[in-house]
Design a protein around this motif. Structure first.
Motif, PDB file in Angstrom:
ATOM      1  N   ASN A  90       0.787  -1.231   0.000  1.00 49.42           N
ATOM      2  CA  ASN A  90       0.000   0.000   0.000  1.00 49.42           C
ATOM      3  C   ASN A  90       0.821   1.285   0.000  1.00 49.42           C
ATOM      4  OD1 ASN A  90       1.057  -0.122   2.560  1.00 49.42           O
ATOM      5  ND2 ASN A  90      -0.847   0.348   3.615  1.00 49.42           N
ATOM      6  N   ARG A  91       2.109   1.207  -0.177  1.00 52.82           N
ATOM      7  CA  ARG A  91       2.933   2.420  -0.066  1.00 52.82           C
ATOM      8  C   ARG A  91       3.368   2.889  -1.457  1.00 52.82           C
ATOM      9  NH1 ARG A  91       6.601   1.273   3.815  1.00 52.82           N
ATOM     10  NH2 ARG A  91       5.388   2.460   5.279  1.00 52.82           N
ATOM     11  N   THR A  92       3.130   4.177  -1.714  1.00 51.73           N
ATOM     12  CA  THR A  92       3.648   4.812  -2.919  1.00 51.73           C
ATOM     13  C   THR A  92       4.653   5.863  -2.477  1.00 51.73           C
ATOM     14  OG1 THR A  92       1.589   4.455  -4.115  1.00 51.73           O
ATOM     15  CG2 THR A  92       3.045   6.144  -4.982  1.00 51.73           C
ATOM     16  N   TYR A  93       5.777   5.919  -3.150  1.00 48.79           N
ATOM     17  CA  TYR A  93       6.787   6.910  -2.786  1.00 48.79           C
ATOM     18  C   TYR A  93       7.464   7.444  -4.039  1.00 48.79           C
ATOM     19  CZ  TYR A  93      10.872   4.028  -3.779  1.00 48.79           C
ATOM     20  OH  TYR A  93      11.842   3.300  -4.421  1.00 48.79           O
ATOM     21  N   THR A  94       8.025   8.628  -3.907  1.00 45.78           N
ATOM     22  CA  THR A  94       8.800   9.245  -4.977  1.00 45.78           C
ATOM     23  C   THR A  94      10.229   9.393  -4.470  1.00 45.78           C
ATOM     24  OG1 THR A  94       6.863  10.422  -5.786  1.00 45.78           O
ATOM     25  CG2 THR A  94       9.010  11.246  -6.497  1.00 45.78           C
ATOM     26  N   ASN A  95      11.175   8.867  -5.230  1.00 46.55           N
ATOM     27  CA  ASN A  95      12.574   8.918  -4.793  1.00 46.55           C
ATOM     28  C   ASN A  95      13.233  10.252  -5.169  1.00 46.55           C
ATOM     29  OD1 ASN A  95      13.337   8.740  -7.523  1.00 46.55           O
ATOM     30  ND2 ASN A  95      13.852   6.572  -7.402  1.00 46.55           N
TER      31      ASN A  95
END
Length: 162
Positions: A90-95
């Protein structure tokens, strides 16, 4: 030790779709606690944060094989016995490169391993075992959550699903 980013499956996909689309990131991490209950951490070469060895699956791998490979690439240790304890979807991230991913990650508790710890690899600038109450910083944002998941799994025997 392993593939370069451009050679990896995720690197090739990112290269073909560009920087703006959200991609699925399927991977695994390996948590090693030694006989003194010290946690193995690597200091990542890209952002210098202290983290649990982890990374993306390659085509044809299982999540368990991914965890074994990532731990080996980042530490020189080869996991010989491991148990899954959490599965996050469930985790969305932007690097830091502006790439956005939705993570699908399995965390494994590694019980036994062989080899000698390499403190520096292509993906790490340092590595070591640290007491849980004296972890170095700056640390990965998910480190506390992973350790909480492991403690919950060990006390309940239930796979953590998020």
């Amino acid at each position: 030790m392993g593939l370069t980013w451009d050679e990896s499956y995720l690197g090739r996909v990112r290269g073909s779709v560009g920087d703006t689309d959200t991609l699925l990131f399927v991977g695994a991490r390996g948590v090693i606690l030694d006989d003194q209950d010290r946690l193995l951490l690597i200091q990542r070469s890209d952002n210098h944060r202290w983290a649990i060895p982890a990374g993306a699956m390659e085509l044809g791998e299982s999540m368990e094989q991914c965890a074994i490979r990532e731990v080996w690439e980042e530490t020189g240790l080869r996991a010989t016995s491991l148990t899954p304890f959490s599965f996050h979807t469930n985790r969305t991230y932007t690097n830091e490169y502006g790439h956005t991913y939705q993570q699908i990650l399995m965390s494994f508790r590694i019980h036994t391993w062989e080899g000698e710890l390499l403190r520096v690899t292509d993906e790490s600038v340092d590595a070591g075992f640290f007491p849980l109450d004296a972890l170095p910083g700056p640390k990965s944002a998910i480190l506390d959550e992973v350790l909480t998941d492991l403690a919950t799994f060990e006390s309940t025997g239930q796979l953590i699903l998020k």
